[in-house]
Design an enzyme around this catalytic site. Structure first.
Site, short mmCIF file in Angstrom:
data_model
loop_
_atom_site.label_atom_id
_atom_site.label_comp_id
_atom_site.label_asym_id
_atom_site.label_seq_id
_atom_site.Cartn_x
_atom_site.Cartn_y
_atom_site.Cartn_z
N VAL A 1 1.04 -4.21 -23.50
CA VAL A 1 1.30 -4.83 -24.80
C VAL A 1 1.20 -6.35 -24.67
O VAL A 1 1.79 -6.95 -23.76
CB VAL A 1 2.69 -4.42 -25.32
CG1 VAL A 1 3.01 -5.12 -26.65
CG2 VAL A 1 2.75 -2.90 -25.49
N CYS B 1 5.69 5.68 -22.47
CA CYS B 1 6.43 4.44 -22.73
C CYS B 1 7.93 4.74 -22.78
O CYS B 1 8.38 5.54 -23.62
CB CYS B 1 5.97 3.81 -24.03
SG CYS B 1 6.85 2.28 -24.43
N LYS C 1 -1.42 9.70 -21.04
CA LYS C 1 -0.71 8.96 -19.98
C LYS C 1 0.75 9.36 -20.05
O LYS C 1 1.41 9.18 -21.09
CB LYS C 1 -0.86 7.46 -20.16
CG LYS C 1 -0.22 6.62 -19.05
CD LYS C 1 -0.53 5.14 -19.26
CE LYS C 1 0.04 4.30 -18.11
NZ LYS C 1 1.51 4.27 -18.11
N ASN D 1 -0.56 5.91 -11.31
CA ASN D 1 -0.10 4.62 -11.85
C ASN D 1 1.29 4.33 -11.29
O ASN D 1 2.12 5.23 -11.17
CB ASN D 1 -0.08 4.67 -13.38
CG ASN D 1 0.47 3.40 -14.00
OD1 ASN D 1 1.29 3.44 -14.91
ND2 ASN D 1 0.04 2.26 -13.51
N ASP E 1 3.23 0.62 -9.17
CA ASP E 1 3.38 -0.23 -7.98
C ASP E 1 2.08 -0.38 -7.18
O ASP E 1 2.08 -0.29 -5.96
CB ASP E 1 4.48 0.32 -7.06
CG ASP E 1 5.86 0.04 -7.61
OD1 ASP E 1 5.95 -0.62 -8.65
OD2 ASP E 1 6.85 0.51 -7.02
N ARG F 1 1.08 -4.69 -13.62
CA ARG F 1 1.64 -5.98 -13.15
C ARG F 1 0.83 -6.55 -12.00
O ARG F 1 0.72 -7.78 -11.88
CB ARG F 1 3.10 -5.78 -12.73
CG ARG F 1 4.04 -5.51 -13.88
CD ARG F 1 5.49 -5.65 -13.44
NE ARG F 1 5.83 -4.71 -12.39
CZ ARG F 1 6.34 -3.50 -12.60
NH1 ARG F 1 6.55 -3.09 -13.85
NH2 ARG F 1 6.62 -2.68 -11.62
#
Length: 568
Positions: free
Chosen positions: A24, A105, A147, A205, A207, A230
């Site tokens: 986002v 989410c 996802k 998905n 780390d 990230r």
């Protein structure tokens, strides 16, 4: 603008698909263009709420932007009913290569509205969403994916995935945490379980921060692709193998953001993420306080130099590394010889320690003619090797101290190759230190072992000779003892009759003496018995006399008593 890329064909190439996650506010067109320059295979849009997207043209224009070079592209929607999702997919289908349903989410607002991770507990709804999109999109190459996050009970997650697969889902992206977990370790074993239970591609998905993580996670889980969020924000060049964000990537972002008219807040935040690992805390404090695009560009020019100077430094860096690499190869030949010498030493020591070859056999081997010819040069060669190894050891110590004390400067932080080269030099210096040290140590040990083997062989031979002499002496002593015993027997046989007669006479005298003493004792015993009988008779007479006197005394006492009564 029709799309012509089939994402499923990218899975069939056999390589691990590298995917930019839906973020986002961040994974917008400009950032997607940046990561595509650095080996990102597939990009996702930020999550778009399907109901809002269909309700407002303004929302569609602001939430979804793309261009021809922005492919392959997956549009992610947040939806809670199948028909709204299918309608939104039909709108974006001509401008994208697939749609994805966000079932992972964990934010409260999303779950309270019926979006995100709450859908993993509604497998039938997810199955219906997949079918509706499949039925309404005419393009067979257009992908439909989901996802998800995992359940605490993995059976529920596997059941969800299998139902989605039966409905025609193209692939599944699995974030290896539950909806309650945020920064806890990723459950890669759960991702592997899901992958093993499905026949469609699975993307992992969670780390993923370096290219090494991509390889290790693929080896660990067997997935067909990895998705980073990230990790790409901090280093958009991660998939290209950079450990930290290179300066070239930073200037690429400046150019792309200015080209696309990216709002300052988004432009600034991306740079904050990119510079976090390569700038000091005071530098970050100054940079974070900047409030204009021109101020940011001036800061980058003053602190890190212009883009042109960046390219010059890159070229110089590559020339430097190429030159040093050439000399490293020359040095490698020298240390390869030392390492070979070390392995030869280890092999010789293992041979010398073989248990079924005795020390005397080794000594006989050492006395062969070939060793006799080499023996005049042995001591000189031994001392020469010690000197050579000591010099190499001291040189390695110097190299270790040199590279251990080296602090990477700003350029090293901005050029990961140079930074890695410093670490490689330190590693090689430490390796050379160990090789030279162990070679010197084992060279001395080998000399000492050979000396000890010779000493042991000599001592073993001396011991064997002494044992042979001792056995001969024992046999001689045994023979002398046997002869002595025979002489004693002969001497005893000559005087046996005389000794027997004298012994018999002594026994007769002793028997006579004992007979007399027994007779005397019997007489004394009889005399004592007679005296005892006389004393017994005398005692009986005294007892009778005492009884008579007692009776008389009683009679007198009775008479005296009766006379007193008469007087009264």
């Amino acid at each position: 603008m029709d799309r012509h890329i089939n994402v499923m064909d990218m899975f069939e190439t056999g390589k691990v698909l590298k995917v930019c996650a839906p973020m986002v506010r961040y994974s917008k067109l400009a950032f997607r263009c940046l990561v595509r320059k650095y080996d990102c295979d597939v990009c996702f849009t930020p999550m778009i709420v399907a109901a809002d997207f269909m309700r407002s043209v303004k929302a569609r224009d602001s939430e979804f932007t793309t261009k021809r070079a922005d492919q392959p592209l997956i549009v992610q929607f947040a939806a809670k009913d199948a028909q709204t999702l299918a309608d939104a997919a039909c709108v974006v289908a001509p401008f994208s290569d697939g749609v994805d349903v966000n079932c992972g989410c964990p934010q409260r607002w999303a779950m309270s509205e019926g979006y995100g991770a709450c859908l993993i507990n509604k497998p039938d709804l997810v199955k219906d969403m997949v079918r509706q999109v499949r039925n309404q999109i005419e393009n067979p190459d257009y992908t439909m994916s989901i996802k998800i996050r995992i359940h605490k009970d993995m059976r529920k997650t596997v059941d969800l995935c299998q139902k989605a697969e039966s409905a025609g889902v193209s692939w599944i992206t699995v974030h290896g945490r539950t909806s309650d977990e945020r920064h806890q370790p990723v459950h890669y074993d759960a991702i592997k379980t899901i992958k093993d239970s499905l026949s469609i591609p699975v993307i992992a998905n969670g780390d993923i921060k370096t290219l090494r993580d991509v390889e290790s996670i693929q080896n660990l889980t067997g997935v067909d692709g990895v998705m980073a969020a990230r990790g790409l924000l901090a280093n958009p060049a991660m998939f290209a193998g950079y450990e930290e964000t290179p300066l070239e990537c930073i200037w690429d972002w400046v150019d792309i953001a200015l080209e696309h008219g990216t709002p300052f807040t988004c432009f600034h935040h991306h740079l904050m993420y990119m510079l976090e690992r390569i700038s000091s805390q005071p530098e970050r404090r100054v940079f974070n306080s900047l409030s204009s695009t021109s101020g940011v560009i001036d800061y980058l020019n003053n602190t890190y130099g212009s883009f042109e100077s960046c390219l010059i430094r890159e070229v110089k860096s590559h020339l430097y590394l190429a030159t040093v690499s050439y000399f490293d190869q020359q040095m490698t030949l020298q240390w390869t010889a030392v390492a070979t010498f070390l392995y030869v030493e280890i092999g010789i020591l293992l041979l010398l320690c073989i248990p079924f070859i005795s020390a005397r056999r080794w000594q006989s081997i050492f006395k062969l003619n070939i060793w006799n010819k080499l023996s005049p040069f042995w001591n000189k060669g031994f001392l020469t090797m010690i000197i050579v190894l000591v010099v190499l050891f001291l040189d390695a110590v110097r190299e270790v101290r040199k590279y251990s004390a080296t602090e990477p400067g700003k350029d090293a932080k901005l050029h990961p190759n140079m930074y890695d080269h410093l670490h490689m030099k330190l590693f090689r210096a430490q390796r050379n230190l160990y090789i030279s040290g162990f070679s010197l140590f084992l060279w001395l040990v080998m000399r000492r072992v050979i000396t000890l083997i010779n000493q042991l062989a000599t001592a073993t031979g001396t011991t064997a000779a002494v044992q042979s002499q001792a056995e001969s002496a024992n046999q001689a002593a045994k023979k002398y003892m046997e002869d002595n015993e025979l002489l004693k027997q002969a001497l005893t046989n000559g005087t046996e009759e005389k000794a027997t007669a004298e012994g018999s006479e002594l026994l007769r005298e002793e028997l006579t003496k004992l007979t007399d003493e027994l007779k005397t004792s019997e007489d004394a015993l009889k005399k004592s018995q007679f005296e005892s009988e006389a004393m017994k008779k005398q005692s009986e007479g005294l007892t009778k006399e005492y009884d008579r006197l007692l009776m008389e005394h009683q009679d007198l006492q009775n008479q005296l008593t009766s006379g007193d009564k008469k007087d009264d």
